[in-house]
Scaffold this active site. Structure first.
Site, short mmCIF file in Angstrom:
data_model
loop_
_atom_site.label_atom_id
_atom_site.label_comp_id
_atom_site.label_asym_id
_atom_site.label_seq_id
_atom_site.Cartn_x
_atom_site.Cartn_y
_atom_site.Cartn_z
N GLU A 331 29.72 39.50 42.10
CA GLU A 331 30.74 38.69 42.76
C GLU A 331 31.51 39.55 43.75
O GLU A 331 31.81 39.12 44.86
CB GLU A 331 31.72 38.13 41.70
CG GLU A 331 32.73 37.13 42.25
CD GLU A 331 34.04 37.75 42.70
OE1 GLU A 331 34.83 37.06 43.35
OE2 GLU A 331 34.27 38.95 42.43
N GLU A 332 31.82 40.77 43.35
CA GLU A 332 32.79 41.59 44.09
C GLU A 332 32.33 41.98 45.49
O GLU A 332 33.14 42.08 46.41
CB GLU A 332 33.13 42.86 43.30
CG GLU A 332 33.83 42.61 41.96
CD GLU A 332 35.25 42.05 42.11
OE1 GLU A 332 35.68 41.79 43.24
OE2 GLU A 332 35.90 41.85 41.06
#
Lengths: 474, 474
Positions: A331-332
């Site tokens: 996600e990051e």
């Protein structure tokens, strides 16, 4: 844990432990079986150690797990084994190609007028400085707008310092106002001729941690190295600048991109008893930044959805439709897992009855909101009433969904948000200090209770909510 | 600042602002001039920004200032200039030879069973590991006593992990119980065959900072590298050990001693009007560890004694005897300045009427104690009463004096302690996080008011307290 939250939790727990199911709000009594099942789930969740135990194990046995790193691959194996041990069905790893980046050594210091080393860290994706570092004069801006307002060559050969103070807020709204500096700041600075960008960390609190997070270089502009200063260090730089003499800064970053790597979305399910092809998706992301243990971001979210699914898997009778836990990859650093999921399951997205994501810390949950079709809002009201005994207020149809849900939202999948209290979240977020000790087990258990309530309710509704109109606000 | 301290300060400030001098405690009324002068000093101190401004400048313009470093030399120049600007007399630098040590790069990580990097820092004075680092199994002990109890070769080739949890306490008493691990632990571990020592930081709170501090190698034992783990990192190591499998740890420290360097005690005075050769010494130490800004330890102490002396210097009439501010060199790494002072002023120590040191953070002061001759205790009572309106309690003759006062205490110089509230002091002490933002300006100003009270009272007493008997408890 602050005293106010203590009280909220105590009230919620007391209410649940003394109220028989029959005393729950009137509008839910249309289905006493549902109400009783959810009351039971909530009581078991509040007394359950599964989530805190999972989170302890993830942070002790894996720790930081940046996408594509060896620890990320270990985390994928760990999560798949854990989902299987929780007796979820169809446990699998769905491969995801992820970009890779490594931080490397980093150093920053004021060279003049008053030399002093400062704590900083590269923004995620930052290019390196030259190996010998760079030294230049610092020019301070209080906002992205004031940087955008200067002439195009105003910063030629200089370092832009974006010195915006993030506000503390329960709903984390200060982050929305600060994040654009991190994502867009380096390219805006480059467009003005700057050779590097520094920013005050997107952080509340005042500890000496630099808070990282992804930056995005715009096409067609020089890619300049960019770093976040810890809050006390931004204070020092600000104070030297305020004295009026030119401030020279030395910056050395070794960060670099590597070839793409492989990770996976990790999936497990509770198979629906009547409509198994319809999916209630409970998301969180398994990756973390390389700095802390990823306890709050987003180990807690993983633990919450895993523990909630486990409680439902242990019911004597599964809900109508399937509950799917998805622990997203990366996600990051670019939402790789979210995009891969939507691509892989493209044909099944129309059968996603609801999606929610837990990616805002370890609770307690204080706010519930939907993003449903306007004609379905009445159908969300009983759910709000079932969440109320946990101390959760309804915020109507204002939901947005987490970052990993963007591809689902874009095709009209109904969304629900359970928002955690974010008052202290950004003291730790994306920093070395995001560690297990920051998690209150009772707040985490309350979050599991809320998630189990939402998941079971959505999976048991006779018909799923309608598709959500996809408009300009998407 | 915690609410309780807020209240204490508010009460103290209110009391001072509404009480005319005549309403101060009865026993002090024997000298209404003294009482009025001290009330005026206190009121001016509480409204004075001198200390906070000095501390801001010291941390912004100098920052970390380890003994013998370039920044330490800058700090000496800065302090001498600042004392002169405050219009103290006889401002001078008294040279002090100091040992030097540099930290260098450092790295620690668990290698097995679950690899993970951990945050640590070398203890002050630690030797380096071999350049390639060392890897060994970790053996855990909960106290120095349990380490001392094992057989002499029990740790051959291993790393000792001293995992004692420091208690939070207003008086800092948890530190006394923990510090011996840091000072003596490495040699005790070496005596059992260990090749390195790790300890849980001597720290309260739970942030990811490693807390350094001096260690002392015993003669005749191998000198092994030694480091402190941040509290959350000690938790991770503890958890992996608790799982039962052998834990292997990699440690690499580049720390090394350099040749001795030069620093200085920085001195300034308010010359006494009647007995100028008699000295009331207000001490603090100018050096700091190399990690933080040295705001609490001991920039605050320097600022407090400097600002208190300035207030007295501005009185229309100086006190009877001389007030001497001494900013000691190198307290942290061997008390070089304290020893040099006692040596240089050996013949004048008998004329030191009183000594006090501010070296426990930025206040507020909550406790006053003397170490006076038993026959003089009545003479301290009026002073305790003058301090009471500031919210300060008397703890009788239980004073000890700061570390820099040891050589003076050993020859019987009367001591007075103004003890700051240490509840949160060890969250920051000796770590990167000891920065200016941790200081509350009102608490600092209250400390100045207390220091000015003590200094003026001691300098104005008709006769100094008697010499203190030097007994076994010295």
């Amino acid at each position: 844990m602050p005293r106010r939250l203590d009280r909220t939790l105590a009230v919620a727990a007391a209410a649940l432990l003394v109220l028989p199911a029959g005393t729950l709000p009137a509008r839910s009594e249309s289905d006493p079986g549902l109400v009783a099942t959810i009351a039971g789930l909530q009581q078991r969740a509040l007394a359950d150690d599964t989530a805190i135990d999972l989170l302890r194990r993830l942070t002790v046995e894996i720790g930081p797990r940046f996408a594509g790193s060896p620890a990320d691959r270990k985390a994928v194996e760990w999560a798949a084994a854990a989902l299987a041990a929780l007796e979820l069905a169809n446990v699998r790893r769905e491969p995801v190609v992820v970009p890779r980046w490594v931080r490397g050594a980093e150093e920053g210091r004021i060279v003049a007028p008053h030399p002093q080393p400062l704590v900083l860290t590269a923004l995620g994706g930052s290019v390196a400085t030259p190996p010998e570092g760079l030294t230049a004069e610092v020019v301070e801006f209080d906002s992205l707008e004031s940087l955008e307002a200067v002439a195009d060559v105003a910063l030629a050969g200089k370092i832009a310092f974006l010195n915006h103070r993030m506000e503390r807020a329960r709903d984390g709204s200060g982050y929305s106002a600060t994040r654009p500096i991190r994502s867009r700041g380096p390219s805006v600075a480059a467009s003005k001729g700057a050779i590097a960008m520094l920013m005050r960390s997107a952080a509340t609190g005042s500890h000496r941690f630099a808070h990282t997070g992804a930056t995005r270089y715009a096409e067609g502009l020089p890619r300049i190295p960019a770093a976040a200063l810890a809050v006390p260090d931004a204070d020092i730089l600000e104070a030297q600048l305020a004295a009026g003499a030119p401030v020279e800064f030395y910056l050395a970053l070794e960060s670099r991109r590597l070839e793409d790597g492989l990770s996976a979305n990790v999936v497990g399910e509770v198979i629906g008893r009547e409509r198994p092809a319809e999916i209630v998706l409970l998301g969180a992301h398994l990756d973390s930044w390389d700095t802390g243990s990823g306890a709050l971001d987003d180990g807690a979210g993983c633990a919450i959805v895993m523990a909630a699914a486990r409680l439902i898997a242990r019911l004597p009778k599964p809900p109508r439709r399937t509950i799917r836990v998805v622990l997203f990859a990366n996600e990051e650093f670019g939402l790789s897992g979210a995009r891969a999921y939507a691509e892989r399951h493209r044909d099944a997205l129309a059968r996603h009855a609801l999606a929610t994501e837990s990616d805002f810390g370890a609770g307690p949950i204080w706010r519930f909101a939907t993003r449903w079709h306007p004609l379905d809002l009445d159908r969300a009201a009983p759910l709000a009433e079932l969440l109320a005994p946990l101390g959760i207020d309804s915020f109507g149809n204002t939901g947005r969904g987490g970052a990993d849900l963007i591809p689902l939202r874009q095709v009209g999948v109904p969304i629900a948000d359970l928002t955690a209290d974010g008052t202290y979240y950004f003291d730790y977020h994306h920093s070395e200090d995001d560690t297990f000790d920051k998690v209150d087990p009772r707040a985490l258990a309350q979050s599991v209770a809320a998630m189990a309530t939402l998941a079971y309710y959505a999976a048991e509704m006779p018909d799923p909510p309608r598709r959500v109109p996809v408009g300009e606000t998407q």
